[in-house]
Design a protein around this motif. Structure first.
Motif, PDB file in Angstrom:
ATOM      1  N   GLN A  79      43.600  39.483  30.344  1.00  0.00           N
ATOM      2  CA  GLN A  79      42.336  40.025  30.861  1.00  0.00           C
ATOM      3  C   GLN A  79      41.148  39.286  30.243  1.00  0.00           C
ATOM      4  N   GLN A  80      41.237  38.985  28.964  1.00  0.00           N
ATOM      5  CA  GLN A  80      40.152  38.242  28.317  1.00  0.00           C
ATOM      6  C   GLN A  80      39.967  36.869  28.956  1.00  0.00           C
ATOM      7  N   ILE A  81      41.068  36.204  29.248  1.00  0.00           N
ATOM      8  CA  ILE A  81      40.991  34.883  29.885  1.00  0.00           C
ATOM      9  C   ILE A  81      40.348  34.995  31.261  1.00  0.00           C
ATOM     10  N   ILE A  82      40.744  36.017  32.020  1.00  0.00           N
ATOM     11  CA  ILE A  82      40.187  36.205  33.365  1.00  0.00           C
ATOM     12  C   ILE A  82      38.688  36.479  33.292  1.00  0.00           C
ATOM     13  N   ARG A  88      32.979  48.948  48.154  1.00  0.00           N
ATOM     14  CA  ARG A  88      31.915  48.251  48.862  1.00  0.00           C
ATOM     15  C   ARG A  88      32.327  46.835  49.265  1.00  0.00           C
ATOM     16  N   GLY A  89      33.524  46.439  48.863  1.00  0.00           N
ATOM     17  CA  GLY A  89      34.023  45.123  49.227  1.00  0.00           C
ATOM     18  C   GLY A  89      33.455  43.996  48.391  1.00  0.00           C
ATOM     19  N   GLU A  90      32.917  44.318  47.224  1.00  0.00           N
ATOM     20  CA  GLU A  90      32.330  43.302  46.372  1.00  0.00           C
ATOM     21  C   GLU A  90      33.404  42.573  45.559  1.00  0.00           C
ATOM     22  N   ARG A  91      33.093  41.376  45.137  1.00  0.00           N
ATOM     23  CA  ARG A  91      33.992  40.641  44.250  1.00  0.00           C
ATOM     24  C   ARG A  91      33.967  41.309  42.880  1.00  0.00           C
ATOM     25  N   LEU A  92      35.117  41.725  42.388  1.00  0.00           N
ATOM     26  CA  LEU A  92      35.121  42.446  41.116  1.00  0.00           C
ATOM     27  C   LEU A  92      36.305  42.059  40.244  1.00  0.00           C
ATOM     28  N   ILE A  93      36.710  40.799  40.319  1.00  0.00           N
ATOM     29  CA  ILE A  93      37.794  40.337  39.456  1.00  0.00           C
ATOM     30  C   ILE A  93      37.429  40.567  37.999  1.00  0.00           C
ATOM     31  N   GLN A  94      36.213  40.209  37.629  1.00  0.00           N
ATOM     32  CA  GLN A  94      35.781  40.380  36.242  1.00  0.00           C
ATOM     33  C   GLN A  94      35.682  41.851  35.872  1.00  0.00           C
ATOM     34  N   GLN A  95      35.138  42.666  36.757  1.00  0.00           N
ATOM     35  CA  GLN A  95      34.959  44.081  36.455  1.00  0.00           C
ATOM     36  C   GLN A  95      36.301  44.807  36.341  1.00  0.00           C
ATOM     37  N   ALA A  96      37.252  44.480  37.221  1.00  0.00           N
ATOM     38  CA  ALA A  96      38.570  45.108  37.155  1.00  0.00           C
ATOM     39  C   ALA A  96      39.289  44.719  35.865  1.00  0.00           C
ATOM     40  N   ALA A  97      39.205  43.442  35.502  1.00  0.00           N
ATOM     41  CA  ALA A  97      39.816  42.987  34.255  1.00  0.00           C
ATOM     42  C   ALA A  97      39.142  43.625  33.051  1.00  0.00           C
ATOM     43  N   SER A  98      37.815  43.776  33.116  1.00  0.00           N
ATOM     44  CA  SER A  98      37.076  44.399  32.017  1.00  0.00           C
ATOM     45  C   SER A  98      37.493  45.856  31.841  1.00  0.00           C
ATOM     46  N   ALA A  99      37.647  46.558  32.965  1.00  0.00           N
ATOM     47  CA  ALA A  99      38.070  47.959  32.893  1.00  0.00           C
ATOM     48  C   ALA A  99      39.470  48.074  32.308  1.00  0.00           C
ATOM     49  N   LYS A 100      40.372  47.206  32.763  1.00  0.00           N
ATOM     50  CA  LYS A 100      41.750  47.234  32.235  1.00  0.00           C
ATOM     51  C   LYS A 100      41.756  46.915  30.748  1.00  0.00           C
ATOM     52  N   LEU A 101      41.006  45.908  30.335  1.00  0.00           N
ATOM     53  CA  LEU A 101      40.951  45.528  28.931  1.00  0.00           C
ATOM     54  C   LEU A 101      40.396  46.671  28.084  1.00  0.00           C
ATOM     55  N   PHE A 102      39.231  47.178  28.474  1.00  0.00           N
ATOM     56  CA  PHE A 102      38.592  48.206  27.659  1.00  0.00           C
ATOM     57  C   PHE A 102      39.409  49.493  27.613  1.00  0.00           C
ATOM     58  N   CYS A 103      39.841  49.966  28.765  1.00  0.00           N
ATOM     59  CA  CYS A 103      40.503  51.272  28.813  1.00  0.00           C
ATOM     60  C   CYS A 103      41.871  51.264  28.130  1.00  0.00           C
ATOM     61  N   SER A 104      42.622  50.177  28.279  1.00  0.00           N
ATOM     62  CA  SER A 104      43.936  50.126  27.627  1.00  0.00           C
ATOM     63  C   SER A 104      43.803  50.002  26.113  1.00  0.00           C
ATOM     64  N   GLU A 105      42.818  49.246  25.657  1.00  0.00           N
ATOM     65  CA  GLU A 105      42.582  49.137  24.222  1.00  0.00           C
ATOM     66  C   GLU A 105      41.983  50.449  23.689  1.00  0.00           C
ATOM     67  N   MET A 106      41.097  51.034  24.467  1.00  0.00           N
ATOM     68  CA  MET A 106      40.438  52.271  24.069  1.00  0.00           C
ATOM     69  C   MET A 106      41.429  53.401  23.852  1.00  0.00           C
TER      70      MET A 106
END
Length: 379
Positions: A368-371, A307-325
């Protein structure tokens, strides 16, 4: 954004069958030989997997982000090495050209990458430079109609098999503003490779040093034709790469859940399958729940991306959660297997080692946490 659900479902089903019928049986061979069989690479070319994210105008499949993560879920079900061989062609190796390259660069490189005729590699990390990517020390000095590169890149994925490198080198002063992105063919004079790295896991994903010793390249090798914007180019495509890796982590977690369930049903202790013991059930339930949460997170972020939305936080959150998960899921899978989980004959032993890397590359969990925190505080 799914443009045609029927077409996407057909593609996903083809990739699912390919992963289960061709990739899974080849995992042991890849582990032993530390290379992807050439016949499998050829099949990946035929399926168009090298050009998933490359626009159709340049010979790729042109998948949206949501479509791409659906495919990545299926590829992640098999050993990460298989996905990695196509990763840079679909990721930073091509996306930098797509978003900032000149039309001439797009017309030349992207069709070759889309078909898998050439394999790209992204050279950013250096012996002393990892997370602080804006501080690269490799230099590029203008010399008439050429640039001369000097420096060393480290842990470069696909380097031993790459045909072209996207290289971040310093053309100006300190900091990110002095970094420029170059397209460097493997046969450039002054370019050499170090020994293949011996890694903890992800065998079949070959990495090594890339060394530039007065390496001369044409002046039109600068991505986009402008100095000093290389770091910005890299940042533009990070969100897509992070979501792709997150989807691969989900696929791996789902594979680990299936391996754990299969073993728990077959292994008998105290007179009954261990699947009937509640503590085993608790570990299975936790793993399935986390994998489902990761899948939902990735899909929602992918839709925001499209949708072209700003998602720097969401992308970092997904990377953080999924890699740790996926690390937690792998640990539980080994625990459910007991002593067998420590043996190389079982897939969970290999995945336990393989998935550890996901918390390091494409930005460590701490980065990712810093971002995430920065985005929260700047909102």
């Amino acid at each position: 954004m799914i443009r045609d659900a029927e077409v996407l479902n057909a593609l996903v089903e083809v990739v699912r069958r390919f992963a289960r019928e061709r990739l899974l049986p080849a995992e042991a061979r890849v582990e032993d030989e530390n290379t992807i069989p050439p016949e499998i690479i050829e099949e990946m070319r035929e399926l168009g997997l090298f050009g998933m994210s490359i626009p159709e105008d340049y010979g790729g499949l042109g998948l949206t982000m949501e479509e791409e993560v659906h495919v990545a879920f299926e590829l992640g079900y098999a050993s990460p090495a298989f996905r990695s061989v196509i990763g840079t062609n679909n990721g930073i190796g091509s996306q930098g050209i797509i978003v900032d390259g000149t039309e001439e660069q797009k017309q030349y490189w992207l069709p070759l990458m889309a078909t898998g005729e050439i394999i790209g590699s992204f050279a950013l990390t250096e012996p002393d430079i990892g997370s602080d990517a804006g501080s690269v020390k490799t230099t590029a000095r203008r010399d008439g109609e050429h640039y001369v590169l000097n420096g060393t890149k480290r842990y470069i994925t696909n380097a031993p098999v790459a045909d072209v490198f996207t290289v971040m080198a310093r053309t100006g002063g300190p900091g990110a503003a002095g970094v420029t992105a170059f397209l460097v063919p493997k046969d450039s004079p002054g370019l050499s490779l170090g020994p293949i790295d011996k890694k903890m896991g992800q065998r079949g994903t070959r990495t090594c040093d890339v060394i530039f010793d007065n390496c001369r390249i044409a002046a039109d090798s600068v991505i986009g034709g402008s100095e000093g914007v290389g770091f910005k180019t890299a940042m533009k495509v990070l969100n897509r790469g992070r979501l792709h890796i997150s989807a691969v982590c989900v696929g791996a977690a789902e594979r680990l859940c299936d391996e754990a369930v299969r073993f728990a049903r077959e292994r008998v202790q105290f007179g009954k399958p261990i699947a009937e013991h509640q503590l085993i059930q608790a570990m299975l339930a936790d793993s399935s729940t986390e994998a489902f949460a990761g899948r939902a997170m990735v899909l929602e972020a992918a839709r925001q991306f499209d949708r072209g939305e700003r998602l720097i936080q969401q992308a970092a959150s997904a990377k953080l959660f999924c890699s740790e998960m996926v690390g937690r899921v792998a640990d539980r899978a080994v625990q459910i297997h007991g002593g067998a989980g420590y043996m190389q004959e079982y897939a969970v032993e290999r995945f336990y080692r393989d998935v550890r890397l996901f918390r390091l590359y494409e930005g460590t969990s701490q980065i990712q946490q810093i971002i995430i925190a920065r985005e929260m505080l700047n909102a």
